[in-house]
Write a protein that holds these residues in place. Sequence first.
Motif, short mmCIF file in Angstrom:
data_model
loop_
_atom_site.label_atom_id
_atom_site.label_comp_id
_atom_site.label_asym_id
_atom_site.label_seq_id
_atom_site.Cartn_x
_atom_site.Cartn_y
_atom_site.Cartn_z
N HIS A 12 0.80 -1.21 0.00
CA HIS A 12 0.00 0.00 0.00
C HIS A 12 0.84 1.27 0.00
N GLU A 13 2.16 1.14 0.15
CA GLU A 13 3.02 2.32 0.17
C GLU A 13 3.22 2.88 -1.23
N ARG A 14 3.41 4.21 -1.29
CA ARG A 14 3.69 4.86 -2.56
C ARG A 14 5.06 4.44 -3.06
N PRO A 15 5.28 4.46 -4.37
CA PRO A 15 6.61 4.16 -4.87
C PRO A 15 7.62 5.21 -4.37
N ARG A 27 -3.88 11.19 -4.40
CA ARG A 27 -4.08 10.29 -3.25
C ARG A 27 -5.37 10.62 -2.51
N GLY A 28 -6.28 11.30 -3.12
CA GLY A 28 -7.53 11.62 -2.43
C GLY A 28 -7.56 13.10 -2.08
N ARG A 78 -2.03 18.79 -1.09
CA ARG A 78 -0.98 17.98 -1.70
C ARG A 78 -1.47 16.58 -2.04
N ALA A 79 -2.31 16.00 -1.18
CA ALA A 79 -2.85 14.67 -1.46
C ALA A 79 -3.71 14.70 -2.72
#
Length: 119
Positions: A20-23, A108-109, A102-103
């Motif tokens: 689930h972590e971002r690259p 990211r939502g 920023r999200a």
Amino acid sequence: MPRRIPSYRPPWSPAPRKPHERPIERTEDRKADRRWYMAKPWRSLRALVLAEEPLCRLCREHGRLTVASHVDHIRPRKERPDLALDRSNLRPLCRSCHNRVRAAEDGRGGGPPPGPVSP
């Protein structure tokens, strides 16, 4: 109590990533961003913006009074580098509004700030 027996991982091997972590961002990009935000022109302009408008602009629009701690580029700096140090492209934000904006920019939502507080 641990859920599973820990396995040995040598200190030089990278930590396993969770799905689930971002690259991981490229290190050069992060270093370049850090150099840009630590430069004297940005720090001076950031201090000026926070002195002129000490309250979060998005919270004020929704009837809340929150102290601003971040200065945000309205048009992202990577999208419009010519507006990076333009005062009209900057707005003061509190931490939660900055994270929300920023999200949303990163996909990211994110969403609108919470409504006004009821007495």
